[in-house]
Motif scaffolding. Sequence first.
Motif: not given
Length: 220
Positions: A30, A181, A190
């Motif tokens: 992420t 998310s 996400n």
Amino acid sequence: MLGLFCFITLPVKAQTGSFESPGRFKNAITLLCGNYYFPDLHSFEWNVIQPFSEQFGLSYSRRLNSNFSATICYSKWNNFLLPNDRMIRARPATISVSNEMTRGELLRRQLYKSCDASFDYNYVLNKKSQIKIGVGISNTIGVNEYLDSVVRSAVVPDVSFTYTHKETHSYWGVVPVVSYSYFVFNGRVNAGADLKARKYWGLRSSSVEVDYVLHIGVNF
């Protein structure tokens, strides 16, 4: 910190229930971008032109079972001059801590970066969204600028010269986090928002740091 992460990522017996779309994926990488705020140092200021530009990060999460995951995260204060930075502050990646002008006083903190390792609980809202609540340990390192002396000019009234020095310090602390998310493309991507609170032992300049962050990641 790496040893702790390896320990908490040991196989865990799966629990009942699963997050239907992203449950097929055990890993996530992420990207994060956001700001940092110090309630006891400054009033809250919202940068409407670049609201999420003061801090960047990268995290890796490993799903242990349907409910729990472990995450490691690296983040740093942004020291690149984005278009609006010169209007906001003269020194990128810097916060002013004190203006008391006392010898030995910590004046500014600069260029801080943090490494976090957390254990997280994943609460499923529906097939496409979840809330993650976690707590972990954190190590932060950065540059502190201290006041040495203030010398007043003998020639020009009301003019003084300030002398300082800089030291690099690191601190250990705790970091609770709440994250939302939303999953798309069959759970492969996400996006959402995080809120973190940081408390470091021995760091006199602030009792707590609050990070508000946007994130986007891929699951595999």
